[in-house]
Design a protein around this motif. Structure first.
Motif, PDB file in Angstrom:
ATOM      1  N   ARG A  98       0.836  -1.206   0.000  1.00 39.38           N
ATOM      2  CA  ARG A  98       0.000   0.000   0.000  1.00 39.38           C
ATOM      3  C   ARG A  98       0.872   1.258   0.000  1.00 39.38           C
ATOM      4  NH1 ARG A  98      -5.362  -0.733   1.223  1.00 39.38           N
ATOM      5  NH2 ARG A  98      -5.951  -2.828   1.897  1.00 39.38           N
ATOM      6  N   SER A 103      -3.778   3.629  -0.474  1.00 37.82           N
ATOM      7  CA  SER A 103      -4.206   3.041  -1.746  1.00 37.82           C
ATOM      8  C   SER A 103      -3.306   1.860  -2.119  1.00 37.82           C
ATOM      9  CB  SER A 103      -4.182   4.089  -2.855  1.00 37.82           C
ATOM     10  OG  SER A 103      -2.885   4.628  -3.004  1.00 37.82           O
ATOM     11  N   ASP A 104      -3.859   0.939  -2.910  1.00 38.76           N
ATOM     12  CA  ASP A 104      -3.125  -0.268  -3.289  1.00 38.76           C
ATOM     13  C   ASP A 104      -2.110   0.013  -4.396  1.00 38.76           C
ATOM     14  OD1 ASP A 104      -4.440  -1.934  -1.492  1.00 38.76           O
ATOM     15  OD2 ASP A 104      -6.124  -2.229  -2.882  1.00 38.76           O
ATOM     16  N   SER A 167       2.586   6.858  -6.980  1.00 41.24           N
ATOM     17  CA  SER A 167       1.194   6.511  -7.219  1.00 41.24           C
ATOM     18  C   SER A 167       0.752   7.083  -8.565  1.00 41.24           C
ATOM     19  CB  SER A 167       0.331   7.104  -6.096  1.00 41.24           C
ATOM     20  OG  SER A 167      -1.030   7.016  -6.435  1.00 41.24           O
ATOM     21  N   LYS A 169      -1.880   8.289  -9.407  1.00 42.15           N
ATOM     22  CA  LYS A 169      -2.681   9.518  -9.270  1.00 42.15           C
ATOM     23  C   LYS A 169      -1.804  10.769  -9.283  1.00 42.15           C
ATOM     24  CE  LYS A 169      -4.267   8.279  -5.242  1.00 42.15           C
ATOM     25  NZ  LYS A 169      -4.963   8.215  -3.924  1.00 42.15           N
TER      26      LYS A 169
END
Length: 528
Positions: A98, A103-104, A167, A169
Motif C-alpha cells: 500500500r 491506496s493499493d 502513485s 494519481k
C-alpha cells in the motif's frame, strides 16, 4: 542477474546509550537524528538524478528491483523477473503493498512512473538514461507487466533499480507539488512529514510497510554540510549519527569510547581525465609559457607517463589519511566487471621521465589541472598533491579549484585540458563507467555523456556495446572486462583510488557500511 559479493562491511552492535552531553537522550527507538553532508534539491523522486536526492528518496519510495549494500539485485516491488524472449522482460509484482495514503500498489503505478520519470520539466539530470532502452510497457494483469526493449538489453533490471515508483494519481503532479509535500506518496518504510530546504527532512515510520519496519518511530535527516559542524553535532549529541566523517577526524573519533565507526570501500573512484581529442588544448603550454601547437595528451606515452608519475599509495595514506584504496581500474573487487589482473600502476617517476623524453617532451610542458573543491572528500588537496607529483617529472602543473556547480558546468562545455573528478557506478557494474566515461561521445546513443576528455577507442566501443546487448551474464562480464583492459592499457583515464566511506555514531547504534555510500535511517540498528 550479476553475481556480486559484499566487499567490506563492519557491523557494530554495542550496549549503552543514556544521557548525551547533558541532554536527555531520546527514548530508545523513538527518534533517530542523522547528520547528512549534502543538501537535496527537490522532493520530486524523478526531478534530479543526484546522489543526495536519491539517498533521501530511498526512505520514502521503492523501486521494482532493489539493491543491497553491495549492489546485488534483490526483489523490491517486483517479487521476480525473467526474460520472455530477447526483447521482453516480465516482472511479477508484489501483492498487498500500500502507498502511504492507503491506496493499493498495482501495475498501473509502475506504468505511470516509467512514463513520468524521463519527462519531468526542467530536470537538471534526468532519469531518462535508465528508460532509454524501453520500447513499451504492457500490463498483463494488475500484478504482472512486460517491458519490451528496443534491442536485447540485459541491464534492464539494473536500470529499473533506479526508478522510484509513485502513485499513478500523481503522474501529472508538478515538481512544486512534490516539494510542497502534496504529492509525496510512496510505499517505502518511512512516511513524509516535513522538508525544510537546506536544513532537514522529517520522517515518520510507515507502520503499514510490507517489509522489515525501521527500529525508530521517527527520523530526522539534518543537512550539516560543514565537516567541523557535523562532527561537533555528533560529539554534542545533537545528532546520533553522521555520514562522511572527515578524514582528519577519523583517528580521534575512533578513540572516543562514546562513539563507534563503520567503514567500507566505496564503488566511487577518483580519476584524472585528459583532453585526448583536440589537436590544440587550451591549458597546455611549453616551458616558456607559449601555447603548444600540438596537444601532448593525444600521445598514449604521455598519458602513461602521467599515470606512472602519481604515487597513489601516498595519496591514500597522506592526503586521504587512510580513507582510500589505490586502484588502477573502474570498480573495487567483487563488483561485476572487476578485472583481477589489473593492479594500481607502480609509482615510477624515472620511468615517467623516460617516457616523456621518448614521446618528444624531454623538457616536459605546463598544464592546468581543474578540480572541484566541495564535491569529493579532500578533492582540492588531492589535486594539489597530484600537481606536485607531476611537476617532479617535468609536467609543471597548476591547480585551479572551484565550486562543483561551476566546475561541472565548465567541464561539460569541454573548457578544460586536464581535470579531476569522481564516478560511482549507479548500476553497480562496469558498463556504467565504460559507457559514460570511456565510450566515444554519441548523444543519440547516450554514450560518453560524461566523457569530458572526449577519449575515443574503437575497440572499447565495440566491446562495450556488444556487452550491453549480451544476455548471458558470464559472457557479458568477460566483454566488460576486456573493454576495461583495453581502455586502461590505452590510458583513457587515470584511476587514482576508491574512497572509503566512514560513518560515525553514538554507542548503542549499528550500521553496515554500504558500497554505494548511502545513509539510510532504516538500516541503523539498536542494541539487542
Amino acid at each position: 542477474m550479476p553475481s556480486l559479493r559484499r566487499v567490506t562491511t563492519i557491523v557494530v552492535l554495542l550496549l549503552a546509550a543514556a544521557l548525551i552531553a547533558g541532554q536527555p537522550a531520546p527514548a530508545r527507538g523513538q527518534e533517530l537524528s542523522i547528520g547528512l553532508s549534502a543538501a537535496i534539491t527537490s522532493m520530486d523522486p524523478h526531478f534530479h538524478n543526484l546522489s543526495p536526492n536519491n539517498n533521501v528518496m530511498e526512505h520514502l519510495y521503492e523501486t521494482l528491483v532493489a539493491k543491497d549494500g553491495s549492489y546485488r539485485l534483490r526483489p523490491g516491488l517486483a517479487e521476480s523477473w525473467r526474460t520472455v524472449d530477447d526483447l521482453t522482460w516480465e516482472f511479477r509484482l508484489r501483492k498487498g503493498v500500500r502507498f502511504h495514503d492507503g491506496s493499493d500498489f498495482t501495475a498501473a503505478d509502475v506504468v505511470a512512473s516509467l512514463r513520468r520519470a524521463p519527462n519531468v520539466p526542467k530536470s537538471p539530470s534526468s532519469f531518462g538514461i535508465y528508460t532509454r532502452q524501453i520500447a513499451d510497457v504492457q500490463v498483463i494483469d494488475p500484478f504482472t507487466i512486460r517491458v519490451r526493449t528496443k534491442t536485447p538489453y540485459p541491464l534492464l533490471p539494473n536500470d529499473l533499480s533506479t526508478i522510484y515508483v509513485i502513485s499513478a494519481k500523481h503522474e501529472k503532479a508538478s515538481t512544486e507539488d512534490f516539494n510542497a509535500g502534496r504529492a509525496v506518496n510512496g510505499t517505502g518504510p518511512w512516511r513524509f512529514v516535513r522538508w525544510q530546504l537546506d536544513d532537514r527532512i522529517e520522517l515518520a515510520r510507515n507502520d503499514s510497510y510490507w517489509g522489515p519496519k525501521p527500529a525508530w518511530e521517527r527520523a530526522t535527516l539534518r543537512i550539516i554540510a560543514k565537516d567541523p559542524t557535523r562532527v561537533a553535532a555528533l560529539l554534542a549529541g545533537d545528532v546520533r549519527a553522521i555520514e562522511n566523517v572527515p578524514t582528519a577526524d577519523i583517528a580521534r573519533l575512533a578513540l572516543n569510547k562514546e562513539l563507534t565507526l563503520a567503514r567500507g570501500i566505496s564503488n566511487r573512484f577518483i580519476y584524472l581525465h585528459m583532453d585526448s581529442a583536440r589537436d590544440r588544448s587550451p591549458f597546455i603550454a611549453d616551458a616558456s609559457g607559449k601555447p603548444m601547437e600540438k596537444n601532448p595528451l593525444k600521445d598514449v606515452r604521455v598519458r602513461r607517463a602521467m599515470s606512472m608519475a602519481v604515487n597513489r599509495q601516498a595519496l591514500a595514506d597522506k592526503v586521504m589519511e587512510g580513507a582510500a584504496v589505490p586502484t588502477g581500474q573502474l570498480l573495487p573487487p567483487g563488483l561485476f566487471g572487476y578485472v583481477p589482473g589489473i593492479r594500481p600502476p607502480a609509482y615510477d617517476p624515472d620511468g615517467a621521465r623516460r617516457l616523456l623524453a621518448e614521446a618528444g617532451y624531454p623538457d616536459g610542458f605546463t598544464i592546468t589541472l581543474h578540480a572541484p573543491n566541495d564535491r569529493y572528500v579532500n578533492d582540492e588537496q588531492v589535486a594539489q598533491a597530484v600537481a606536485g607529483m607531476l611537476s617532479k617529472v617535468g609536467i609543471r602543473t597548476r591547480v585551479e579549484a572551484m565550486p562543483s556547480a561551476v566546475f561541472f558546468s565548465r567541464a561539460n562545455n569541454l573548457e578544460f585540458s586536464f581535470l579531476l573528478a569522481g564516478w560511482a557506478a549507479a548500476t553497480g557494474e562496469a558498463s556504467s563507467s565504460l559507457r559514460s566515461l570511456l565510450s566515444t561521445f554519441d548523444r543519440d546513443k547516450g554514450l560518453g555523456v560524461s566523457n569530458r576528455g572526449r577519449y575515443s577507442n574503437a575497440k572499447v566501443d565495440q566491446l562495450t556495446e556488444k556487452g550491453l546487448a549480451t544476455l548471458n551474464d558470464a559472457a557479458r562480464e568477460k566483454l566488460f572486462q576486456a573493454a576495461t583492459e583495453a581502455a586502461i592499457a590505452d590510458v583513457g583515464l587515470i584511476p587514482l583510488y576508491h574512497q572509503v566511506g566512514v560513518w560515525g555514531m553514538r554507542r548503542g547504534l549499528g550500521y553496515t557500511a554500504r558500497t554505494d555510500e548511502a545513509t539510510w535511517a532504516h538500516e541503523f540498528s539498536l542494541e539487542k
